[in-house]
Motif scaffolding. Structure first.
Motif, PDB file in Angstrom:
ATOM      1  N   VAL A  75      12.024  12.375 -18.029  1.00 21.09           N
ATOM      2  CA  VAL A  75      11.010  11.125 -17.912  1.00 21.09           C
ATOM      3  C   VAL A  75      11.830  10.087 -17.182  1.00 21.09           C
ATOM      4  O   VAL A  75      11.071   9.280 -16.606  1.00 21.09           O
ATOM      5  N   THR A  76      12.928   9.854 -17.203  1.00 24.63           N
ATOM      6  CA  THR A  76      13.674   8.669 -16.711  1.00 24.63           C
ATOM      7  C   THR A  76      13.516   8.648 -15.189  1.00 24.63           C
ATOM      8  O   THR A  76      13.764   7.624 -14.637  1.00 24.63           O
ATOM      9  N   LEU A  77      13.274   9.787 -14.630  1.00 17.00           N
ATOM     10  CA  LEU A  77      12.981   9.926 -13.151  1.00 17.00           C
ATOM     11  C   LEU A  77      11.511   8.861 -12.704  1.00 17.00           C
ATOM     12  O   LEU A  77      11.596   8.547 -11.575  1.00 17.00           O
ATOM     13  N   ASN A  78      10.713   8.586 -13.768  1.00 12.72           N
ATOM     14  CA  ASN A  78       9.638   7.716 -13.625  1.00 12.72           C
ATOM     15  C   ASN A  78      10.465   6.078 -13.068  1.00 12.72           C
ATOM     16  O   ASN A  78       9.975   5.591 -12.208  1.00 12.72           O
ATOM     17  N   ILE A  79      11.534   5.970 -13.862  1.00  9.18           N
ATOM     18  CA  ILE A  79      12.168   4.647 -13.696  1.00  9.18           C
ATOM     19  C   ILE A  79      12.884   4.869 -12.350  1.00  9.18           C
ATOM     20  O   ILE A  79      12.896   3.776 -11.571  1.00  9.18           O
ATOM     21  N   VAL A  80      13.588   5.733 -12.226  1.00 11.83           N
ATOM     22  CA  VAL A  80      14.253   5.965 -10.912  1.00 11.83           C
ATOM     23  C   VAL A  80      13.231   6.009  -9.698  1.00 11.83           C
ATOM     24  O   VAL A  80      13.610   5.023  -8.513  1.00 11.83           O
ATOM     25  N   GLY A  81      12.230   6.516  -9.784  1.00 18.30           N
ATOM     26  CA  GLY A  81      11.130   6.309  -8.784  1.00 18.30           C
ATOM     27  C   GLY A  81      10.814   4.991  -8.334  1.00 18.30           C
ATOM     28  O   GLY A  81      10.505   4.620  -7.368  1.00 18.30           O
ATOM     29  N   LEU A  82      10.398   4.210  -9.420  1.00 20.78           N
ATOM     30  CA  LEU A  82       9.997   2.678  -9.485  1.00 20.78           C
ATOM     31  C   LEU A  82      11.262   1.906  -8.584  1.00 20.78           C
ATOM     32  O   LEU A  82      10.826   1.142  -7.810  1.00 20.78           O
ATOM     33  N   VAL A  83      12.385   2.160  -8.920  1.00 21.49           N
ATOM     34  CA  VAL A  83      13.454   1.601  -8.361  1.00 21.49           C
ATOM     35  C   VAL A  83      13.713   1.964  -6.969  1.00 21.49           C
ATOM     36  O   VAL A  83      13.767   1.034  -6.066  1.00 21.49           O
ATOM     37  N   LEU A  84      13.615   3.467  -6.474  1.00 19.79           N
ATOM     38  CA  LEU A  84      13.839   3.846  -5.318  1.00 19.79           C
ATOM     39  C   LEU A  84      12.728   3.389  -4.386  1.00 19.79           C
ATOM     40  O   LEU A  84      12.884   2.901  -3.019  1.00 19.79           O
ATOM     41  N   ILE A  85      11.470   3.385  -4.863  1.00 16.45           N
ATOM     42  CA  ILE A  85      10.318   2.960  -3.799  1.00 16.45           C
ATOM     43  C   ILE A  85      10.298   1.641  -3.540  1.00 16.45           C
ATOM     44  O   ILE A  85      10.248   1.238  -2.691  1.00 16.45           O
ATOM     45  N   SER A  86      10.407   0.775  -4.605  1.00 14.81           N
ATOM     46  CA  SER A  86      10.586  -0.716  -4.430  1.00 14.81           C
ATOM     47  C   SER A  86      11.767  -1.413  -3.543  1.00 14.81           C
ATOM     48  O   SER A  86      11.498  -1.980  -2.734  1.00 14.81           O
TER      49      SER A  86
ATOM     50  N   ILE B 137       0.784  -1.211   0.075  1.00  7.20           N
ATOM     51  CA  ILE B 137      -0.112   0.025   0.092  1.00  7.20           C
ATOM     52  C   ILE B 137       0.774   1.365  -0.002  1.00  7.20           C
ATOM     53  O   ILE B 137       0.847   2.128  -0.770  1.00  7.20           O
ATOM     54  N   ALA B 138       1.728   1.238   0.856  1.00  8.70           N
ATOM     55  CA  ALA B 138       2.879   2.467   1.101  1.00  8.70           C
ATOM     56  C   ALA B 138       3.470   2.727  -0.338  1.00  8.70           C
ATOM     57  O   ALA B 138       3.656   3.848  -0.899  1.00  8.70           O
ATOM     58  N   ALA B 139       3.814   1.623  -1.075  1.00  9.32           N
ATOM     59  CA  ALA B 139       4.694   1.735  -2.384  1.00  9.32           C
ATOM     60  C   ALA B 139       3.601   2.165  -3.447  1.00  9.32           C
ATOM     61  O   ALA B 139       4.003   3.185  -4.222  1.00  9.32           O
ATOM     62  N   GLY B 140       2.245   1.659  -3.403  1.00 10.74           N
ATOM     63  CA  GLY B 140       1.495   2.301  -4.710  1.00 10.74           C
ATOM     64  C   GLY B 140       1.259   3.828  -4.437  1.00 10.74           C
ATOM     65  O   GLY B 140       1.055   4.545  -5.104  1.00 10.74           O
ATOM     66  N   ALA B 141       0.837   4.194  -2.852  1.00 11.72           N
ATOM     67  CA  ALA B 141       0.738   5.908  -2.517  1.00 11.72           C
ATOM     68  C   ALA B 141       1.868   6.537  -2.918  1.00 11.72           C
ATOM     69  O   ALA B 141       1.620   7.578  -3.523  1.00 11.72           O
ATOM     70  N   ALA B 142       2.968   6.119  -2.702  1.00 11.67           N
ATOM     71  CA  ALA B 142       4.364   6.740  -2.991  1.00 11.67           C
ATOM     72  C   ALA B 142       4.471   6.864  -4.355  1.00 11.67           C
ATOM     73  O   ALA B 142       4.899   7.874  -5.104  1.00 11.67           O
ATOM     74  N   GLY B 143       4.096   5.801  -5.306  1.00 15.90           N
ATOM     75  CA  GLY B 143       4.323   5.817  -6.585  1.00 15.90           C
ATOM     76  C   GLY B 143       3.350   7.033  -7.211  1.00 15.90           C
ATOM     77  O   GLY B 143       3.780   7.462  -8.289  1.00 15.90           O
ATOM     78  N   TYR B 144       2.184   6.868  -6.677  1.00 18.03           N
ATOM     79  CA  TYR B 144       1.288   7.660  -7.177  1.00 18.03           C
ATOM     80  C   TYR B 144       1.572   9.258  -6.969  1.00 18.03           C
ATOM     81  O   TYR B 144       1.810  10.107  -8.005  1.00 18.03           O
ATOM     82  N   GLU B 145       2.196   9.548  -5.800  1.00 19.85           N
ATOM     83  CA  GLU B 145       2.602  10.867  -5.641  1.00 19.85           C
ATOM     84  C   GLU B 145       4.004  11.312  -6.268  1.00 19.85           C
ATOM     85  O   GLU B 145       4.165  12.281  -6.807  1.00 19.85           O
ATOM     86  N   TRP B 146       4.747  10.176  -6.648  1.00 20.41           N
ATOM     87  CA  TRP B 146       5.927  10.311  -7.350  1.00 20.41           C
ATOM     88  C   TRP B 146       5.664  10.703  -8.835  1.00 20.41           C
ATOM     89  O   TRP B 146       6.270  11.700  -9.247  1.00 20.41           O
ATOM     90  N   PHE B 147       4.797  10.125  -9.381  1.00 20.03           N
ATOM     91  CA  PHE B 147       4.282  10.614 -10.808  1.00 20.03           C
ATOM     92  C   PHE B 147       4.056  11.922 -10.834  1.00 20.03           C
ATOM     93  O   PHE B 147       4.429  12.523 -12.211  1.00 20.03           O
ATOM     94  N   LYS B 148       3.177  12.359  -9.768  1.00 19.59           N
ATOM     95  CA  LYS B 148       2.809  14.025  -9.912  1.00 19.59           C
ATOM     96  C   LYS B 148       3.753  14.823  -9.919  1.00 19.59           C
ATOM     97  O   LYS B 148       3.849  16.001 -10.455  1.00 19.59           O
TER      98      LYS B 148
END
Length: 274
Positions: free
Chosen positions: A110-121, A34-45
């Motif tokens: 846009v590569t920050l999307n991949i960075v966020g996926l890696v950092l959060i996971s 749940i935390a990962a999903g919420a953080a991913g949502y906020e990261w994208f914004k």
């Protein structure tokens, strides 16, 4: 203030229940996903977009992707190790980004999307692995992060004069950083002297790991502040009344957790039994 206190109490109750109330892995697993999903949502914004408005459906999709990817990483331990390594390399790069902001902002693409996926996971898998080792080790990690943050806040307010990173986070000072380190040093000494039975060299290794974890937590905080400043957003979200978003609460852990978990893994490999 009352809203902030109530939110904090609810968060503490939920987190502590998942950590200590049961030996079952499922409550902690669900909390991490749940935390990962919420953080991913906020990261994208916070990422660069073609238009000024953020597509909430796309943000939700990225949040779902982050939750699913984190769930897979929680299941496959080898994937978690790869994520920790990638995360640590990213944080090393972020030292340069933070130091040279705003003169250099080439990282904001846009590569920050991949960075966020890696950092959060990487962060949620690291937190889960530390918890599996012992719930008390997870509490120790939290104490390192919270102690550094609290010590830096109070000392910085009273004695702060020299800015740590004025273009990224004007309120943070070098004096505050020193205060946070001193606060955490007390925690480390207490834990090492009372609870750990190690040789001198092992004590030194654990001390180094703890201090590096603290410095990484400060970097995590600065990095998220830099992204928010570049995106022109004050808070990552509003899901936590009085506290902003999930990322605002776990920014320090994004860096600290993978480094601490990887450090514990390496210590065990070389025979340091914690």
């Amino acid at each position: 203030m009352l809203e902030r206190i109530i939110t904090a109490l609810v968060l503490v109750a939920v987190v502590l229940s998942c950590i200590f109330a049961t030996k079952s892995q499922y409550p902690m697993l669900v909390l991490m996903i749940i935390a990962a999903g919420a953080a991913g949502y906020e990261w994208f914004k916070l990422m660069p977009h073609e238009s000024d408005s953020v597509n909430k459906l796309k943000a939700a999709g990225f949040g779902l992707l982050t939750a699913i990817f984190s769930g897979l990483a929680l299941y496959f331990n080898d994937l978690a190790l790869i994520l920790w390594s990638a995360s640590i390399l990213t944080w090393l790069c972020s030292l340069y980004w933070v130091k040279n902001y705003p003169e250099y902002d080439g990282w904001y693409n846009v590569t920050l999307n991949i960075v966020g996926l890696v950092l959060i996971s990487a962060a949620v898998t690291a937190i889960f692995e530390v918890w599996k080792s012992s719930p008390w080790w997870l509490m120790y990690l939290f104490l390192l992060v919270w102690g550094a943050d609290s010590g830096a806040y109070f000392v910085g307010r009273k004695f702060g004069k020299r800015k740590l990173a004025p273009d990224v986070s004007p309120n943070k000072s070098i004096e505050g950083l020193i205060g946070g380190i001193i606060t955490v040093a007390i925690v480390i000494v207490i834990v090492q002297s009372i609870y750990l039975h190690l040789t001198l060299s092992q004590h030194i290794l654990f001390l180094v790991l703890s201090i590096v974890t603290v410095f990484s937590s400060v970097l995590g905080d600065l990095f998220e502040s830099m992204i928010k400043r570049r995106a022109g957003i004050k808070d990552s979200g509003r899901i936590l009344p009085g506290h902003g978003g999930v990322l605002d609460r776990i920014d320090s852990l994004l860096a600290a957790a993978p480094i601490f978990a990887a450090g514990m893994y390496v210590l065990k490999l070389i025979g340091v039994d914690l």
